[in-house]
Scaffold this active site. Structure first.
Site, PDB file in Angstrom:
ATOM      1  CB  CYS A 119      25.645  49.723  46.380  1.00 34.09           C
ATOM      2  SG  CYS A 119      27.340  49.568  45.829  1.00 34.09           S
TER       3      CYS A 119
ATOM      4  CG  HIS B   9      23.205  49.487  43.058  1.00 32.46           C
ATOM      5  ND1 HIS B   9      23.919  50.647  42.895  1.00 32.46           N
ATOM      6  CD2 HIS B   9      24.122  48.500  43.306  1.00 32.46           C
ATOM      7  CE1 HIS B   9      25.209  50.386  43.053  1.00 32.46           C
ATOM      8  NE2 HIS B   9      25.357  49.100  43.295  1.00 32.46           N
TER       9      HIS B   9
ATOM     10  CG  ASN C  42      28.559  49.998  41.338  1.00 31.10           C
ATOM     11  OD1 ASN C  42      28.031  50.947  41.933  1.00 31.10           O
ATOM     12  ND2 ASN C  42      28.656  48.793  41.868  1.00 31.10           N
TER      13      ASN C  42
HETATM   14  O1  UT7 Z   1      27.585  47.347  43.903  1.00 32.35           O
HETATM   15  C1  UT7 Z   1      27.913  46.665  45.048  1.00 32.35           C
HETATM   16  C2  UT7 Z   1      27.685  45.231  44.908  1.00 32.35           C
HETATM   17  N1  UT7 Z   1      28.548  44.656  43.912  1.00 32.35           N
HETATM   18  C3  UT7 Z   1      28.052  43.852  43.007  1.00 32.35           C
HETATM   19  O2  UT7 Z   1      26.868  43.636  42.964  1.00 32.35           O
HETATM   20  C4  UT7 Z   1      29.037  43.171  42.084  1.00 32.35           C
HETATM   21  C5  UT7 Z   1      28.754  41.686  42.059  1.00 32.35           C
HETATM   22  N2  UT7 Z   1      29.702  40.925  41.280  1.00 32.35           N
HETATM   23  C6  UT7 Z   1      29.827  41.020  39.942  1.00 32.35           C
HETATM   24  O3  UT7 Z   1      29.192  41.856  39.328  1.00 32.35           O
HETATM   25  C7  UT7 Z   1      30.687  40.024  39.232  1.00 32.35           C
HETATM   26  O4  UT7 Z   1      31.055  39.001  40.125  1.00 32.35           O
HETATM   27  C8  UT7 Z   1      31.967  40.634  38.592  1.00 32.35           C
HETATM   28  C9  UT7 Z   1      31.597  41.538  37.457  1.00 32.35           C
HETATM   29  C10 UT7 Z   1      32.765  41.372  39.648  1.00 32.35           C
HETATM   30  C11 UT7 Z   1      32.845  39.511  38.020  1.00 32.35           C
HETATM   31  O5  UT7 Z   1      32.095  38.768  37.066  1.00 32.35           O
HETATM   32  P1  UT7 Z   1      32.003  37.193  37.197  1.00 32.35           P
HETATM   33  O6  UT7 Z   1      31.191  36.738  36.054  1.00 32.35           O
HETATM   34  O7  UT7 Z   1      31.520  36.834  38.577  1.00 32.35           O
HETATM   35  O8  UT7 Z   1      33.496  36.767  36.979  1.00 32.35           O
HETATM   36  P2  UT7 Z   1      34.379  35.811  37.909  1.00 32.35           P
HETATM   37  O9  UT7 Z   1      34.863  36.557  39.083  1.00 32.35           O
HETATM   38  O10 UT7 Z   1      33.658  34.525  38.119  1.00 32.35           O
HETATM   39  O11 UT7 Z   1      35.607  35.535  36.967  1.00 32.35           O
HETATM   40  C12 UT7 Z   1      35.463  34.720  35.757  1.00 32.35           C
HETATM   41  C13 UT7 Z   1      36.793  34.713  35.047  1.00 32.35           C
HETATM   42  C14 UT7 Z   1      37.992  34.424  35.956  1.00 32.35           C
HETATM   43  O12 UT7 Z   1      38.933  33.681  35.207  1.00 32.35           O
HETATM   44  P3  UT7 Z   1      39.045  32.089  35.380  1.00 32.35           P
HETATM   45  O13 UT7 Z   1      39.360  31.874  36.831  1.00 32.35           O
HETATM   46  O14 UT7 Z   1      37.694  31.550  34.989  1.00 32.35           O
HETATM   47  O15 UT7 Z   1      40.144  31.738  34.438  1.00 32.35           O
HETATM   48  C15 UT7 Z   1      38.552  35.782  36.242  1.00 32.35           C
HETATM   49  O16 UT7 Z   1      39.917  35.749  36.560  1.00 32.35           O
HETATM   50  O17 UT7 Z   1      37.049  36.022  34.484  1.00 32.35           O
HETATM   51  C16 UT7 Z   1      38.315  36.492  34.948  1.00 32.35           C
HETATM   52  N3  UT7 Z   1      38.249  37.953  35.079  1.00 32.35           N
HETATM   53  C17 UT7 Z   1      38.428  38.780  34.050  1.00 32.35           C
HETATM   54  N4  UT7 Z   1      38.729  38.576  32.761  1.00 32.35           N
HETATM   55  C18 UT7 Z   1      38.848  39.663  31.970  1.00 32.35           C
HETATM   56  C19 UT7 Z   1      37.959  38.669  36.188  1.00 32.35           C
HETATM   57  N5  UT7 Z   1      37.965  39.959  35.893  1.00 32.35           N
HETATM   58  C20 UT7 Z   1      38.268  40.067  34.584  1.00 32.35           C
HETATM   59  C21 UT7 Z   1      38.396  41.147  33.712  1.00 32.35           C
HETATM   60  N6  UT7 Z   1      38.694  40.895  32.418  1.00 32.35           N
HETATM   61  N7  UT7 Z   1      38.246  42.426  34.121  1.00 32.35           N
END
Ligand code: UT7
Length: 330
Positions: free
Chosen positions: A117, A257, A287
């Site tokens: 990225c 980004h 993204n």
């Molecule tokens: O561009 C290159 C660099 N990349 C980035 O900068 C991305 C960085 N990361 C992120 O943007 C975020 O971590 C994500 C958008 C990927 C995920 O968001 P998050 O707020 O960190 O979610 P999480 O992984 O902590 O998951 C929270 C909850 C989990 O459920 P439990 O364990 O709390 O029950 C996940 O299983 O949300 C769940 N979850 C979803 N729910 C609905 C994960 N993905 C989804 C989804 N829809 N698509």
């Protein structure tokens, strides 16, 4: 005294495929919902290159052809094409090479640059250095990714984020103080395990096992990446501003980004910028990896004024991150 030779962006081109993949489409494919995606990432829809036989080089070609049209540029004058991508058409030859052929840049040399990225910033800094030496007069820097080619559309943690697109700029020499001013770029390979493609390289060549294990799809451990991204992008942007004694008032635009709206918010906050000064198009493209920053410049081109101070900032797989300061030249 001889004026300092700088690299000015003198044109921008962009391309996004027509096909839209909305949050509502994704609701039918994986266990997710529009509200979760919008509140956690800021994304509503992304573009997908669906046409068979079309690849990253085709999107990059469209973006560069727009520059050629706008500038009435003879492709034979292009000296160099630097293509930032993690989704090359194939491991070799380079995508830049294929693009050069497609746009008719028969006198140019080209190469791919892989910094995920942050690829566009790394490529922009490299291209600017080529101009600053005085050796090259017309350098194309293109950020392109067909992320849909490495995304598992049954994995809700990655498929909601990424999209396809390309953005390109033309760099030319300038002696009026405008153009590329400085960059701070960083990388840290110890972060590789959090965001990478497990197989298909020399470490783990493609096999039936790697295909069955879905190791040709992008893997991301979202939370650690998120934490590093918030800190990395904000720290390096602040460092660049401090180095050049810039305050929020001096900055016309932050061009971040587009990975997650919450990361963008944190960076703007740290720089003392209100959101009106921040380019955000994540809601419509998601993204697009190396293409996010040039696609912002493409979308905002008409609102930019000569002399505007822009800070470009990115964080991505590798880890790689950085910030660049440019003075808009037209
Ligand atoms: O561009 C290159 C660099 N990349 C980035 O900068 C991305 C960085 N990361 C992120 O943007 C975020 O971590 C994500 C958008 C990927 C995920 O968001 P998050 O707020 O960190 O979610 P999480 O992984 O902590 O998951 C929270 C909850 C989990 O459920 P439990 O364990 O709390 O029950 C996940 O299983 O949300 C769940 N979850 C979803 N729910 C609905 C994960 N993905 C989804 C989804 N829809 N698509």
């Amino acid at each position: 005294m001889t004026p300092t030779l700088r690299a000015a962006i003198t044109a921008v081109g962009g391309y996004v495929p027509e096909t839209k993949l909305t949050n509502f489409d994704l609701e039918k494919m994986v266990d997710t919902n529009d509200e979760w995606i919008k509140s956690r990432t800021g994304i509503s829809e992304r573009r997908i290159l669906r046409e068979p036989g079309k690849a990253s080089s085709d999107m990059a070609t469209e973006a560069i052809l727009e520059i050629i049209r706008k500038k009435n540029l003879d492709p034979l004058e292009i000296d160099c094409i630097i293509c930032a991508t993690v989704t090359p058409d194939m491991p070799f030859p380079s995508t830049a090479n294929l693009i050069g052929d497609k746009v008719g840049a028969k006198n140019a040399f080209g190469f791919d640059l892989g910094a995920a990225c942050s690829g566009f910033l790394f490529a922009l800094t490299t291209g600017a250095s080529f101009i600053e030496t005085g050796r090259y007069k017309k350098v194309i820097v293109v950020g392109v990714d067909k992320m849909s080619s490495i995304i598992d559309y049954t994995d809700r943690t990655t498929c909601i984020i990424f999209g396809d697109g390309a953005g390109a700029v033309l760099l030319e020499p300038s002696t009026d103080g405008l153009g590329f001013q400085d960059s701070i770029l960083r990388s840290d390979g110890s972060g590789a395990k959090y965001l990478y493609l497990k197989a298909g390289g020399s470490l783990k060549p493609a096999s039936i096992e790697t295909v069955m294990a879905k190791e040709h799809f992008a893997f991301q451990d979202g939370q650690p990446v998120f934490k590093f991204a918030v800190k990395g992008m904000a720290d390096v942007s602040a460092e660049l501003m401090e180095k050049h004694k810039l305050t929020g008032d001096d900055i016309a635009w932050l061009v971040p980004h587009q990975a997650n709206l919450r990361i963008i918010d944190a960076t703007a906050n740290r720089m003392g910028l209100t959101m009106e000064k921040v380019m955000i198009n994540i809601q419509k493209y998601g993204n697009t990896t190396a293409a996010t920053i040039p696609l912002c410049l493409w979308d905002w081109e008409k609102q930019l004024n000569k002399g505007d101070n822009l800070i470009l900032a990115a964080f991505g797989g590798g880890f790689t991150w950085g910030a660049s300061w440019i003075k808009w030249a037209y």
